[in-house]
Scaffold this active site. Structure first.
Site, PDB file in Angstrom:
ATOM      1  N   LEU A 164       8.541-111.826  30.305  1.00 11.72           N
ATOM      2  CA  LEU A 164       7.221-111.222  30.327  1.00 11.72           C
ATOM      3  C   LEU A 164       6.199-111.977  31.172  1.00 11.72           C
ATOM      4  O   LEU A 164       5.203-111.398  31.598  1.00 11.72           O
ATOM      5  CB  LEU A 164       6.694-111.072  28.893  1.00 11.72           C
ATOM      6  N   CYS A 203      17.659-115.030  30.536  1.00  9.89           N
ATOM      7  CA  CYS A 203      17.850-113.692  29.969  1.00  9.89           C
ATOM      8  C   CYS A 203      19.307-113.254  30.093  1.00  9.89           C
ATOM      9  O   CYS A 203      19.848-112.579  29.213  1.00  9.89           O
ATOM     10  CB  CYS A 203      16.928-112.680  30.635  1.00  9.89           C
TER      11      CYS A 203
END
Length: 260
Positions: A86, A243
């Site tokens: 993010l 990720c």
């Protein structure tokens, strides 16, 4: 300079040399029309584009494609959105965590794209773009390899959740549907795979990606005889995106890095 063979095969539909009667470009696309001509704006709006990767680079590319008038874009990505994404992947929000990157990116990109390439002029209004704009030579502006010939075709941003290294789905035949491929990947194996597919399909590739903290970008086009991604030896990858390690580990080394 040699042009890509895939972009010069179909010349049945000539793009407009001037603006459609009574219309002018969407305010977001006015500068593009003035700089490149209405003919090339038409090509931008009708050419099918394949974007591989919806991470840090992919978000930037998708934003640029949407705001530049590209209306037919397919987005391929394997990952899901992680909290760690993010701070730099600005198309995503906290409520998107756990969702497929390609799905969210396609939805946001579609919402950013102008509803129409050309809009009707107000009665009595005079726009700078209403005048005829000299167009490049006809053979320099080939018709798109696919897509509608209409200037205001539907905005189509398609999400494809999958691994580009899947040979049953992503092959030469599949890539041949597109006029241009954009790489936005974070691992060498996938970048090599896309490089080879584009060479085999003779599709232009804008190769952009990261290896750890290093970023690279180059244009690869086999008919132009420029070097490809594998023409120079690449170092062994030692840094992996968090990720990928957390959500979609695909190699033993991912588990080792996670354990550390």
């Amino acid at each position: 300079r040699k042009r890509s063979a895939t972009m010069a095969t179909d010349t049945t539909t000539a793009p407009p040399a001037t603006l459609p009667s009574g219309k002018h470009p969407h305010p977001l696309l006015t500068s593009i029309s003035r700089t490149l001509s209405p003919a090339l704006l038409h090509r931008i709006s009708t050419s099918p584009i394949l974007l591989i990767g919806a991470g840090g680079i992919g978000c930037e590319l998708l934003k640029n494609l949407a705001l530049s008038g590209f209306r037919n874009v397919a987005i391929v990505d394997l990952d899901t959105i992680d909290v760690s994404n993010l701070n730099r992947q600005f198309l995503f929000r906290s409520n998107h965590v756990g969702m497929a990157k390609c799905s969210v990116a396609a939805e946001v990109g579609r919402s950013m794209a102008p509803d129409s390439v050309f809009v009707a002029s107000s009665p009595g209004a005079v726009h700078a773009d209403d005048a005829a704009v000299p167009s490049p030579a006809a053979d320099a502006i080939p018709s798109p390899a696919a897509g509608s010939a209409e200037d205001d075709q539907e905005v189509k941003y398609t999400a494809i959740h999958g691994n580009v290294c899947d040979t049953t789905k992503f092959n030469v035949e599949y890539l041949s549907r597109f006029a241009l491929v954009l790489n936005a990947l974070d691992n060498v194996t996938a970048r090599r795979r896309v490089n080879r597919l584009c060479l085999a399909a003779k599709i232009p590739l804008i190769e952009a990606g990261t290896t750890g903290y290093l970023g690279q970008v180059t244009v690869i086009d086999k008919p132009s005889q420029v070097e490809c991604y594998e023409c120079q030896t690449k170092p062994t990858q030692k840094v992996y995106p968090i990720c990928t390690i957390r959500s979609t580990p695909s190699m033993p080394v991912h588990c080792i890095v996670w354990a550390k």
